[in-house]
Design a protein around this motif. Structure first.
Motif, mmCIF file in Angstrom:
data_model
loop_
_atom_site.group_PDB
_atom_site.id
_atom_site.type_symbol
_atom_site.label_atom_id
_atom_site.label_comp_id
_atom_site.label_asym_id
_atom_site.label_seq_id
_atom_site.Cartn_x
_atom_site.Cartn_y
_atom_site.Cartn_z
ATOM 1 N N THR A 30 0.773 -1.236 0.133
ATOM 2 C CA THR A 30 -0.221 0.146 0.219
ATOM 3 C C THR A 30 0.923 1.411 -0.027
ATOM 4 O OG1 THR A 30 -0.255 -0.080 2.296
ATOM 5 C CG2 THR A 30 -1.835 -1.075 1.191
ATOM 6 N N ASP A 39 -0.757 4.542 -4.699
ATOM 7 C CA ASP A 39 -2.092 3.813 -5.146
ATOM 8 C C ASP A 39 -2.327 4.234 -6.574
ATOM 9 O OD1 ASP A 39 -2.015 6.408 -4.441
ATOM 10 O OD2 ASP A 39 -4.298 6.501 -3.368
ATOM 11 N N LYS A 43 -8.843 4.572 -7.635
ATOM 12 C CA LYS A 43 -9.476 3.370 -7.145
ATOM 13 C C LYS A 43 -8.467 2.553 -6.453
ATOM 14 C CE LYS A 43 -13.675 4.036 -9.506
ATOM 15 N NZ LYS A 43 -14.691 3.336 -10.588
ATOM 16 N N VAL A 44 -8.872 2.075 -5.245
ATOM 17 C CA VAL A 44 -8.018 0.983 -4.801
ATOM 18 C C VAL A 44 -8.824 -0.414 -4.326
ATOM 19 C CG1 VAL A 44 -6.235 2.543 -3.823
ATOM 20 C CG2 VAL A 44 -8.257 2.128 -2.329
ATOM 21 N N ASP A 45 -8.269 -1.361 -4.259
ATOM 22 C CA ASP A 45 -8.827 -2.500 -3.729
ATOM 23 C C ASP A 45 -9.826 -2.299 -2.212
ATOM 24 O OD1 ASP A 45 -9.814 -5.056 -2.847
ATOM 25 O OD2 ASP A 45 -7.936 -6.174 -3.116
ATOM 26 N N PRO A 46 -10.870 -2.322 -2.111
ATOM 27 C CA PRO A 46 -11.410 -2.174 -0.867
ATOM 28 C C PRO A 46 -10.969 -2.934 0.077
ATOM 29 C CG PRO A 46 -13.132 -3.032 -2.461
ATOM 30 C CD PRO A 46 -11.969 -2.839 -2.888
ATOM 31 N N ALA A 47 -10.694 -3.959 -0.013
ATOM 32 C CA ALA A 47 -9.808 -5.061 0.930
ATOM 33 C C ALA A 47 -8.638 -4.592 1.506
ATOM 34 C CB ALA A 47 -10.238 -6.599 0.371
ATOM 35 N N SER A 48 -8.086 -3.842 0.709
ATOM 36 C CA SER A 48 -6.853 -3.418 1.322
ATOM 37 C C SER A 48 -6.730 -2.418 2.630
ATOM 38 C CB SER A 48 -5.805 -2.320 0.203
ATOM 39 O OG SER A 48 -6.601 -1.411 -0.454
#
Length: 387
Positions: A75, A78, A124-129
């Motif tokens: 992370t 991004d 936008k990023v992986d919401p699980a990150s």
């Protein structure tokens, strides 16, 4: 608008006196400030990036600090178009950049970057990150250029960083720094300001821990200090380390990490002791007083408090800063070079980092040396291409 350079007894203006940083000798005090360009697909700098930096070296710039470069934490950054500093293809791309700059007689260091709490601000990023945040907090929003929908999403607390996570990120910084020196960079710069990861440990709004990594200001300083120590061990004693710090945050331009010079000394002194050679004081305008009852800038206070080499930055040659409105078109040109030289002659700071004028004019150092009219910066034209 032309400049009228003042000279010392040797005939050199303060901008064009040499400076040594450990084993690195600079021909002048003009630095290309790091500026995110996001022109490296999949994190790989290409020939256009090499040519972009080469042109500034050919133009006479004393030191080039690259745009922020991601360390290998998942992370860290991004945007897929921000360059990385890990992986064979990426490192091969950077070798071409370094060779191009060195071939033009230039000096170049990468700015190591981890966005920390600001993960997701660029796209936008992986919401699980899970973003790396000292206490799981984005920070109290204030005067910011971020849109309301992003700020609202970012305000949702996340899990605080664990001791294992902290150790892992410190190791990632060290690996990135070692990679930088191995492929030929002349030193390392670290982004420790603007509300990003290292800065978020210093800011009380984002660091509300009560362990060895937070609490009073001395403990909040520990994480960036440990990062610097790890980098110094990784790169040895010859290469210089440049450390950017700031009072303001992307979350709140009015935020401060130090309310007094004494507090600033608590932060900066240990960083210098850990191995920082140049303190890069990021501020909206290079000549703004940092504290009441003194004309000293942030870079000036950093030098007074630590004795280290310091670098000022902020609106050189410009009438307005980015934070004074999301400007379109041309920015008014203001010849503040005499004030810059006055402060450098007085020994207030040692280096000046210049951003947007370097975008408008790759030969900016030559322009300043010859006293030619300052270039006009146009956001629509100069921020969108690698000129």
């Amino acid at each position: 608008m032309s400049t009228s350079p003042s000279t010392d007894s040797t005939g050199a203006t303060p901008l064009f006196q040499p400076l040594e940083m450990r084993s690195v000798a600079l021909g002048n005090r003009i630095v290309m400030s790091p500026m995110t360009r996001a022109q490296s697909p999949s994190g790989v700098p290409g020939r256009d990036v090499a040519d972009y930096y080469r042109r500034r070296a050919e133009g006479g710039t004393g030191l080039i600090v690259t745009e922020g470069v991601a360390i290998d934490d998942p992370t860290a950054v991004d945007s897929p178009n921000v360059p990385r500093l890990h992986g064979d293809e990426v490192l091969a791309g950077w070798r071409e950049v370094i060779d191009a700059v060195h071939g033009a007689g230039g000096t170049i260091v990468p700015q190591l970057w981890h966005v920390g709490p600001l993960w997701g601000a660029m796209g936008k990023v992986d919401p699980a990150s899970t973003p790396m945040r000292p206490s799981g907090l984005w920070g109290t929003p204030g005067l910011t250029s971020y849109p309301d929908d992003y700020v609202s999403r970012a305000q949702v607390p996340t899990e605080p960083m664990t001791d294992a996570g902290i150790a892992s990120v410190i190791d990632s910084y060290a690996r990135a720094a070692a990679n930088a020196i191995d492929i030929g960079f002349d030193g390392v710069a670290i982004h420790g300001g603007h509300g990003y990861l290292l800065d978020s440990f210093l800011w009380e709004s984002t660091n509300q821990r009560n362990d060895d990594w937070g609490g009073d200001l001395t403990r909040r300083t520990r994480f960036p200090v440990e990062v610097v120590k790890a980098i110094r061990r990784a790169i040895g004693e010859s290469a210089p380390i440049v450390y950017r710090f700031s009072q303001h945050k992307q979350q709140d331009f009015a935020a401060r990490i130090a309310a007094t010079p004494d507090e600033l000394g608590v932060i900066l002194g240990p960083l210098v002791d850990a191995g920082v050679d140049v303190l890069d004081a990021s501020i909206r305008r290079f000549d703004i007083p940092a504290f009441d009852d003194s004309d000293l800038s942030l870079a000036g206070w950093a030098k007074k408090l630590t004795g280290a080499t310091t670098m000022a930055v902020g609106s050189v040659g410009l009438g307005r800063s980015l934070r004074e409105g999301r400007l379109k078109g041309s920015v008014p040109t203001v010849d503040n070079i005499p004030e810059l030289e006055r402060r450098m002659t007085a020994g207030e700071f040692d280096l000046i980092a210049i951003g947007r004028l370097h975008l408008a004019d790759p030969g900016l150092a030559t322009t300043l040396r010859e006293g030619r009219p300052l270039p006009e910066f146009d956001r629509e034209r100069h921020e969108k291409i690698l000129y």
